[in-house]
Design an enzyme around this catalytic site. Structure first.
Site, mmCIF file in Angstrom:
data_model
loop_
_atom_site.group_PDB
_atom_site.id
_atom_site.type_symbol
_atom_site.label_atom_id
_atom_site.label_comp_id
_atom_site.label_asym_id
_atom_site.label_seq_id
_atom_site.Cartn_x
_atom_site.Cartn_y
_atom_site.Cartn_z
ATOM 1 N N HIS A 1 46.098 49.260 30.389
ATOM 2 C CA HIS A 1 46.431 48.038 31.137
ATOM 3 C C HIS A 1 46.207 46.904 30.157
ATOM 4 O O HIS A 1 45.123 46.332 30.236
ATOM 5 C CB HIS A 1 45.285 47.963 32.433
ATOM 6 C CG HIS A 1 44.109 47.631 31.833
ATOM 7 N ND1 HIS A 1 42.998 48.619 32.774
ATOM 8 C CD2 HIS A 1 43.282 47.055 30.915
ATOM 9 C CE1 HIS A 1 41.727 48.302 32.149
ATOM 10 N NE2 HIS A 1 41.984 47.513 31.183
ATOM 11 N N HIS B 1 37.524 42.421 34.165
ATOM 12 C CA HIS B 1 37.131 41.930 32.709
ATOM 13 C C HIS B 1 36.427 40.329 32.758
ATOM 14 O O HIS B 1 36.533 39.715 32.025
ATOM 15 C CB HIS B 1 38.295 41.835 32.024
ATOM 16 C CG HIS B 1 38.883 43.240 31.856
ATOM 17 N ND1 HIS B 1 39.880 43.862 32.781
ATOM 18 C CD2 HIS B 1 39.193 44.137 30.714
ATOM 19 C CE1 HIS B 1 40.257 44.895 32.342
ATOM 20 N NE2 HIS B 1 39.944 45.203 31.057
ATOM 21 N N HIS C 1 40.234 52.541 22.561
ATOM 22 C CA HIS C 1 40.485 51.388 21.783
ATOM 23 C C HIS C 1 39.117 50.438 21.583
ATOM 24 O O HIS C 1 38.496 50.811 22.531
ATOM 25 C CB HIS C 1 41.371 50.213 22.507
ATOM 26 C CG HIS C 1 41.355 49.773 24.154
ATOM 27 N ND1 HIS C 1 40.939 50.927 25.013
ATOM 28 C CD2 HIS C 1 41.184 48.560 24.637
ATOM 29 C CE1 HIS C 1 40.848 50.033 26.417
ATOM 30 N NE2 HIS C 1 41.098 48.800 26.082
ATOM 31 N N GLU D 1 36.770 52.905 29.256
ATOM 32 C CA GLU D 1 37.536 52.685 30.639
ATOM 33 C C GLU D 1 38.165 53.781 30.959
ATOM 34 O O GLU D 1 38.925 53.656 32.283
ATOM 35 C CB GLU D 1 38.822 51.585 30.450
ATOM 36 C CG GLU D 1 38.248 50.113 30.166
ATOM 37 C CD GLU D 1 39.273 49.046 29.842
ATOM 38 O OE1 GLU D 1 39.199 47.936 29.973
ATOM 39 O OE2 GLU D 1 40.418 49.584 29.488
#
Ligand code: DHB
Ligand code: FE
Length: 278
Positions: free
Chosen positions: A12, A59, A192, A239
């Site tokens: 995402h 977030h 990431h 995540e």
């Protein structure tokens, strides 16, 4: 009884919103990513789900560092997003399935998950962009139930706890007397890291092993504690907990109908899976 007919797991990245706004789907940088969604959209058009349970991490739009629930579930009639500072267009509001939300909340709390329930909830790029990838016309043909898992501020829930949450979500949906066809959509990852000395870190070997485990051995990732997950997948790679939660909801055995993996989208190794309970 309501039935979970499939699970979709995807990355995402906010830049996807910019690419959609600029119609860059055929651009050589973006094409391998956007093309990954074609079979998933074809499947959705065939199976026509009624509800999507969206497992994602906020977030800083709805929850900030001052108040950070580990697990929260939306029970709002409508969910909107709002400017997060990425400069991406906002999408139309989503209709909530409040009856299913409250049933899931009752069921999860009865199973000892201490939830935060949200009768108002803003949803960020982690919710809106995967939905826009699945339904590019943004005329959402489904109702939604948001399930939000903290992956932005330590301490995070463990992989084992997230897998158990997913299994409990599976039982909650299965015990809902409605006739709804439900898809679970988990968003985040794969590897990431956006900050610190290892910014830009990606671990393809780990991602591939994790995607394999999503099919045959969902408990594989539970061998890692939070620090080990960060080490393997990067600070934001944690995540992947959303993928694990989704997998838990699908039951013992699944068939992989589709899988895509592409490096990089922005700073992220982007992954996509479509799994069907068998
Ligand atoms: C990026 C990835 C994310 O998961 C996110 O939430 C924000 C940014 C990125 O790769 O740019
Ligand atoms: Fe993210």
């Amino acid at each position: 009884m309501a039935k979970i007919i499939g699970g979709i797991t995807t990355s995402h990245v906010p830049a996807i919103g910019g690419a959609i706004a600029k119609n860059l789907q055929q651009d050589p940088y973006w094409k391998p990513f956007f093309d990954g969604f074609i079979p998933v959209r074809r499947w959705l058009a065939e199976v026509k789900p009624d509800v999507v349970v969206v497992v994602y991490n906020d977030h800083g739009l709805n929850f900030f560092l001052d108040k950070m629930p580990t697990f929260s579930v939306g029970a709002a009639p409508e969910y909107r997003n709002s400017d997060e500072g990425w400069g991406i267009p906002q999408v139309p509001a989503f209709n909530g399935d409040t009856a299913l939300s409250w049933h899931m909340i009752e069921s999860l709390v009865a199973e000892d998950f201490d939830l935060t329930t949200c009768q108002e909830m803003l949803v960020d790029h982690a919710f809106t962009l995967p939905m826009a990838l699945l339904w590019p016309d943004q005329k959402w043909p489904v109702k939604v139930v948001p399930v939000c898992i903290n992956t932005v501020q330590a301490p995070l829930p463990s992989a084992a706890r997230c897998l158990k949450l997913g299994q409990a979500i599976g039982r909650a949906v299965a015990s809902w007397p409605g006739q709804d066809k439900v898809v679970v959509l988990g968003t985040g990852g794969l590897s990431h890291q956006l900050d610190g000395e290892r910014a830009g870190f990606i671990n393809k070997a780990f991602d591939q092993k994790f995607m394999d485990s999503m099919v045959d051995d969902p408990a594989w990732a539970t061998q890692f504690d939070t620090h080990q997950l960060v080490e393997q997948a990067g600070t934001q790679g944690v995540e992947l907990l959303m993928w694990l939660t989704t997998r838990g909801a699908l039951g013992e055995k699944v068939r992989a109908l589709h899988r895509n993996y592409h490096i990089p989208i922005s700073n992220t190794a982007s992954g996509l899976m479509l799994l069907q309970p068998v």
